[in-house]
Scaffold this motif. Structure first.
Motif, short mmCIF file in Angstrom:
data_model
loop_
_atom_site.label_atom_id
_atom_site.label_comp_id
_atom_site.label_asym_id
_atom_site.label_seq_id
_atom_site.Cartn_x
_atom_site.Cartn_y
_atom_site.Cartn_z
N VAL A 25 -39.53 -13.74 -15.65
CA VAL A 25 -38.85 -13.01 -14.57
C VAL A 25 -38.60 -13.94 -13.39
CG1 VAL A 25 -39.03 -11.09 -12.94
CG2 VAL A 25 -39.80 -10.80 -15.29
N VAL A 26 -39.60 -14.72 -13.04
CA VAL A 26 -39.51 -15.70 -11.96
C VAL A 26 -40.08 -17.01 -12.47
CG1 VAL A 26 -39.67 -13.99 -10.09
CG2 VAL A 26 -41.75 -15.04 -10.98
N GLY A 27 -39.92 -18.07 -11.72
CA GLY A 27 -40.51 -19.36 -12.09
C GLY A 27 -42.03 -19.29 -12.07
N GLU A 28 -42.67 -20.16 -12.80
CA GLU A 28 -44.13 -20.15 -12.91
C GLU A 28 -44.83 -20.29 -11.56
OE1 GLU A 28 -46.36 -19.58 -15.55
OE2 GLU A 28 -44.50 -18.80 -16.37
N THR A 29 -44.25 -21.02 -10.64
CA THR A 29 -44.89 -21.21 -9.34
C THR A 29 -44.90 -19.93 -8.51
OG1 THR A 29 -42.83 -21.99 -8.34
CG2 THR A 29 -44.33 -23.66 -9.22
#
Length: 77
Positions: free
Chosen positions: A13-17
């Motif tokens: 859904v979003v970047g890992e960070t």
């Protein structure tokens, strides 16, 4: 059900960070349409991954906003 749950964005859904573990109050009745975290972030339920315990990098703002947290020191004196 009541208490606190760890919630973060689901993989992809979003970047890992941005997938840090936030904390939210568990609603008393049904599944919510979105999770409002203690730091104020709203995560839509269809994009959320829940965990009954700590998982991933914690959100520091959520940790400091836990209601009546035994982790936080009381007032000085």
């Amino acid at each position: 059900m009541n208490g606190t749950v760890a919630v973060r964005f689901a993989p992809g859904v979003v970047g890992e960070t941005r997938r840090q573990a936030h904390l939210a109050a568990v609603p008393a009745a049904s599944e919510p349409a979105s999770w409002l975290t203690y730091c104020g972030l709203r995560i839509p339920a269809e994009h959320a991954e829940l965990s009954p315990g700590p998982a991933g990098m914690p959100c520091i703002r959520c940790l400091t906003a836990i209601p009546d947290s035994p982790l936080l020191p009381g007032p000085p004196g």
